[in-house]
Scaffold this motif. Sequence first.
Motif, PDB file in Angstrom:
ATOM      1  N   HIS A   1      24.399  -1.934  79.965  1.00 50.70           N
ATOM      2  CA  HIS A   1      25.455  -1.299  79.418  1.00 50.70           C
ATOM      3  C   HIS A   1      25.632  -1.149  77.766  1.00 50.70           C
ATOM      4  O   HIS A   1      26.272  -0.242  77.705  1.00 50.70           O
ATOM      5  CB  HIS A   1      26.721  -3.292  79.387  1.00 50.70           C
ATOM      6  CG  HIS A   1      27.234  -3.253  80.355  1.00 50.70           C
ATOM      7  ND1 HIS A   1      28.282  -2.491  81.386  1.00 50.70           N
ATOM      8  CD2 HIS A   1      27.857  -4.172  81.175  1.00 50.70           C
ATOM      9  CE1 HIS A   1      28.993  -2.768  82.772  1.00 50.70           C
ATOM     10  NE2 HIS A   1      28.237  -3.733  82.684  1.00 50.70           N
TER      11      HIS A   1
ATOM     12  N   VAL B   1      35.066   2.196  79.974  1.00 51.59           N
ATOM     13  CA  VAL B   1      34.584   2.096  78.642  1.00 51.59           C
ATOM     14  C   VAL B   1      34.951   0.193  77.972  1.00 51.59           C
ATOM     15  O   VAL B   1      34.466   0.328  77.364  1.00 51.59           O
ATOM     16  CB  VAL B   1      33.978   3.218  77.350  1.00 51.59           C
ATOM     17  CG1 VAL B   1      33.532   2.693  76.633  1.00 51.59           C
ATOM     18  CG2 VAL B   1      33.677   4.694  78.168  1.00 51.59           C
TER      19      VAL B   1
ATOM     20  N   GLY C   1      33.795   3.274  69.086  1.00 49.96           N
ATOM     21  CA  GLY C   1      33.977   3.914  70.178  1.00 49.96           C
ATOM     22  C   GLY C   1      34.721   4.369  71.180  1.00 49.96           C
ATOM     23  O   GLY C   1      35.440   5.326  70.800  1.00 49.96           O
TER      24      GLY C   1
ATOM     25  N   ALA D   1      23.357   1.192  69.742  1.00 50.44           N
ATOM     26  CA  ALA D   1      23.678   0.508  70.492  1.00 50.44           C
ATOM     27  C   ALA D   1      21.769   0.652  70.899  1.00 50.44           C
ATOM     28  O   ALA D   1      21.290  -1.176  71.388  1.00 50.44           O
ATOM     29  CB  ALA D   1      24.201   1.472  71.432  1.00 50.44           C
TER      30      ALA D   1
ATOM     31  N   TYR E   1      26.681   3.045  76.677  1.00 47.16           N
ATOM     32  CA  TYR E   1      27.751   2.987  76.297  1.00 47.16           C
ATOM     33  C   TYR E   1      26.798   3.990  74.864  1.00 47.16           C
ATOM     34  O   TYR E   1      27.520   4.571  74.365  1.00 47.16           O
ATOM     35  CB  TYR E   1      27.546   2.002  75.113  1.00 47.16           C
ATOM     36  CG  TYR E   1      29.040   1.757  73.793  1.00 47.16           C
ATOM     37  CD1 TYR E   1      28.692   1.068  72.886  1.00 47.16           C
ATOM     38  CD2 TYR E   1      30.186   2.195  74.862  1.00 47.16           C
ATOM     39  CE1 TYR E   1      30.277   1.467  71.535  1.00 47.16           C
ATOM     40  CE2 TYR E   1      31.397   1.795  74.159  1.00 47.16           C
ATOM     41  CZ  TYR E   1      31.128   1.663  72.294  1.00 47.16           C
ATOM     42  OH  TYR E   1      32.431   1.760  71.844  1.00 47.16           O
TER      43      TYR E   1
ATOM     44  N   THR F   1      30.235   8.191  82.106  1.00 48.05           N
ATOM     45  CA  THR F   1      31.469   7.348  82.223  1.00 48.05           C
ATOM     46  C   THR F   1      31.554   6.958  83.763  1.00 48.05           C
ATOM     47  O   THR F   1      31.934   6.258  84.065  1.00 48.05           O
ATOM     48  CB  THR F   1      32.944   8.061  81.658  1.00 48.05           C
ATOM     49  OG1 THR F   1      32.960   9.015  82.218  1.00 48.05           O
ATOM     50  CG2 THR F   1      32.744   8.473  80.235  1.00 48.05           C
TER      51      THR F   1
ATOM     52  N   TYR G   1      31.759  -2.409  68.109  1.00 42.60           N
ATOM     53  CA  TYR G   1      31.036  -1.131  68.515  1.00 42.60           C
ATOM     54  C   TYR G   1      33.037  -0.715  69.299  1.00 42.60           C
ATOM     55  O   TYR G   1      32.324   1.089  69.250  1.00 42.60           O
ATOM     56  CB  TYR G   1      30.714  -2.161  70.309  1.00 42.60           C
ATOM     57  CG  TYR G   1      29.092  -2.534  69.635  1.00 42.60           C
ATOM     58  CD1 TYR G   1      28.581  -3.247  69.247  1.00 42.60           C
ATOM     59  CD2 TYR G   1      28.329  -1.235  69.678  1.00 42.60           C
ATOM     60  CE1 TYR G   1      26.793  -3.449  69.294  1.00 42.60           C
ATOM     61  CE2 TYR G   1      26.689  -0.759  69.535  1.00 42.60           C
ATOM     62  CZ  TYR G   1      26.464  -2.066  69.779  1.00 42.60           C
ATOM     63  OH  TYR G   1      25.109  -2.092  70.099  1.00 42.60           O
ATOM     64  N   ARG G   2      33.745  -1.774  69.157  1.00 45.58           N
ATOM     65  CA  ARG G   2      34.914  -1.282  69.848  1.00 45.58           C
ATOM     66  C   ARG G   2      35.741   0.190  68.815  1.00 45.58           C
ATOM     67  O   ARG G   2      36.247   0.780  69.179  1.00 45.58           O
ATOM     68  CB  ARG G   2      35.958  -2.821  69.874  1.00 45.58           C
ATOM     69  CG  ARG G   2      37.098  -2.068  70.667  1.00 45.58           C
ATOM     70  CD  ARG G   2      37.738  -3.640  70.420  1.00 45.58           C
ATOM     71  NE  ARG G   2      36.938  -4.579  71.365  1.00 45.58           N
ATOM     72  CZ  ARG G   2      37.983  -4.211  72.516  1.00 45.58           C
ATOM     73  NH1 ARG G   2      38.276  -3.832  74.014  1.00 45.58           N
ATOM     74  NH2 ARG G   2      36.725  -4.443  73.800  1.00 45.58           N
TER      75      ARG G   2
ATOM     76  N   LYS H   1      33.657  -1.806  80.050  1.00 42.68           N
ATOM     77  CA  LYS H   1      31.985  -2.555  79.597  1.00 42.68           C
ATOM     78  C   LYS H   1      31.823  -3.054  78.460  1.00 42.68           C
ATOM     79  O   LYS H   1      31.598  -4.053  78.430  1.00 42.68           O
ATOM     80  CB  LYS H   1      31.733  -1.103  79.516  1.00 42.68           C
ATOM     81  CG  LYS H   1      31.183  -0.591  80.637  1.00 42.68           C
ATOM     82  CD  LYS H   1      29.656   0.700  80.212  1.00 42.68           C
ATOM     83  CE  LYS H   1      29.354   2.129  81.255  1.00 42.68           C
ATOM     84  NZ  LYS H   1      30.169   2.939  81.334  1.00 42.68           N
ATOM     85  N   ILE H   2      32.752  -3.126  76.920  1.00 39.76           N
ATOM     86  CA  ILE H   2      32.593  -4.066  76.095  1.00 39.76           C
ATOM     87  C   ILE H   2      33.030  -5.410  76.568  1.00 39.76           C
ATOM     88  O   ILE H   2      31.955  -6.096  76.575  1.00 39.76           O
ATOM     89  CB  ILE H   2      32.851  -3.583  75.240  1.00 39.76           C
ATOM     90  CG1 ILE H   2      33.069  -2.212  74.674  1.00 39.76           C
ATOM     91  CG2 ILE H   2      32.958  -4.734  73.739  1.00 39.76           C
ATOM     92  CD1 ILE H   2      32.960  -1.284  73.251  1.00 39.76           C
TER      93      ILE H   2
END
Lengths: 192, 368, 196
Positions: free
Chosen positions: B107, B255, B186, B127, B111, B358, B182-183, B258-259
């Motif tokens: 993941h 996306v 991205g 990442a 990402y 994606t 990360y959130r 994924k997190i």
Amino acid sequence: MKSTKFTPYTKLSKTETDRKWWEIGDFFRRNSLWLLMYCTGCCAIELPPAMTSAYDMERLGMGPMATPRQADILLVSGYLSLKTLRRLVYTYEQMSEPKYVVALGSCPINGGIYHDSFAVINQLNQYIPVDVYVAGCMPNTEAVMNGFVDLIGLIKSKKANGWKEYHKNNDWFKENQITALGKVVIDDEFHQ
Amino acid sequence: MKEMKLFLGPQHPGMHGNASVHMFVDGDIIKRSYLLPGMLHRGFEKQMERKLWVQNISLIPRVCVPEPDINEMAFAQAVESLLDLKIPERAEWIRMIILEFARISAHLMAYGGLGGPTGNYTLMYHAHGDRNMILDIFEQITGARVYHQYIVIGGVRQNLPIGIEKDMHKFLDSLEKRLPEYRDLGVDNPSIIMRVKDNIMLPEAVVWELGVTGIGMRSAVNKPYDIRKVMPYARYDQVEFEVPVSNYSDARSRVDIKIKEIQQSINIIRQCLKKMPDGPVRVKPARGQSMRWTVPKGHVYSAIESSRGEFGYYMVSNGGTYPYRVGVRGASYPQGLLGIEKYLPGTRIDDAALWVDTMGICSPEIDR
Amino acid sequence: MMNSISNVEFLNELVNQICKVQKYENISQYQVAYEVDKRDVHRLLSTLKSHGWKQLSYLSAVDWIEENQFEVVYIVFNWDKPVQIQIRCRIDRENPSMDSILPIFPGAKYYEREAHEFFGIAFPGNPDYKKQLILEMWDDIPPLRKDFDPSAYSDRKFTKRDYPTDYAVTSKDNQRLVKREERKRRATALRGGNKQ
């Protein structure tokens, strides 16, 4: 003992001046090599750790580059299937000289774990000249960086002459390519 | 205006893997397109028939490159179901830990792959910096960074080293603290929202038509269709975790899921480390020397949930020392081939590379 | 989530109503296999799809060269009543052809193209099953058949690297004992006398 008077000026021949300019060019070239981003096979997974902050490649002066016409190194990462080899030869001939080839993994050396497969070539040396091999399956990122440092050393001692061999033995390389591939330039409905 | 041929070729900085998309464009809009797979074809299915059961363990991880442990797990599960073998309990918990770490690393890599097409290379740096720490943990457990060959027929190759739980907890705590970063970088970033919000939609009818599984299916259908919940394997029914879903599937929500899944994997690993019993980790599959193992006749299909969808191995054995036929079902086969042919036209050229990332297309498992 | 034993029973009743089953295997609580005749496959698949088995997981073939037959395999899955069904049917090996299931499952288009490329099975009903997908300019028999030898093909087309073979022991008499005595003598001489 040399006298302190004016020593007469000896004019250098053309080949010697060319060689001196080439040496200066090599100094700048080997400290800022640019890598073509082409992930041909499985060893390409060890390339992002080398490019990013884990094992930084930029301290050697190397960075990624998008087009073949502006890149110095063609990094063959891993095995080469037949389809990729056609496109790789096309890309190699588009790069401008001087150009260097680094082969990662044990698949370009003697076929690796796919040596008896019908879709993977066995020895890369027959089709393109290779300068540095990095062995392993897959090689550690530190081994890849070591390979790059070896390439810089080879450029310094003027031994990285793969591109000159391609011109000298062009017929031999082309004949090998046709035996394995059949045809190097593809023509289907897309490539006309 | 006449149509122009363009190819998003195999050598491209935003392309995820070695496959090329051939497009016919008119201005900026794509009119017709198809994927050209086969550049990573090695003839795996033929080679697996020529190697013994125990020799295949070294050939199998190379089918899917970013996440090699799913191959070993599906192969080992298929052969164990043909042999009717029961493996020790500690081995199943260790297998779960390895699979969840592989899911986190895949993941993270996907990402980071979002950074190439959008030009936000900081995502890739963050990442891959974290992913490198996972590869170091794998090196301590199994001996190699990328291709582990650790999950074998009959259990796991050797026990976990002493003191590895401390390293794992340290890494999991640090990753959990960084997930809001990360959130922010991205998913909530205004300049990336412009590219991914309301773009690259996946309606529910398309999911059932193509046969898409994984995050694409869960984000469009709004139900927890995950093989770990529906057909649990390897003690997934004894840990508690949620499966994030959504009912509006554009690139941004995929996306986002994924997190959330990375957070759920961290929870699973923590529960495994607490609940794991002691004991042996490996049992011998068949009588005799490992070069002479035979497996009884049968056909079996074993599927597990990888980070991209349902990943399966179809195994046929006729009682000998070699497999008779092995077929690999790549998780991104439907959306990679038929999806690009039917649903990529109508978008713009700069969305093509974003589509490939994606939707979770991984080209080594399409070509094998 | 229904109990999986009753799922399998429900399935057995359904399938036995539609067509005659040649062989039935219950592999685990989540997987069953049916072997049917090749003309019943379409009816069976469309009935299963209308009862919820909407996802086609895998389509491929197996080469039984001794019995001179191919075996085409379809695997379908239902997410609400989780049972994986393998449907197998045998076709002839000399002129292999099987009706395409494209009207039922549109996702089968590329699976059938790949099966044609690797085995040589024709799928009438699929508009472009003859185009090459994974191989390019292939000039030999379809590779996954059992009478194709990949290492002979590889030796013919790709040259291998030769390694010098000067490590082989070619003499017949046993030199190991002589060399061992020599080593012992040299070691004691270096140590300066007999062993302590």
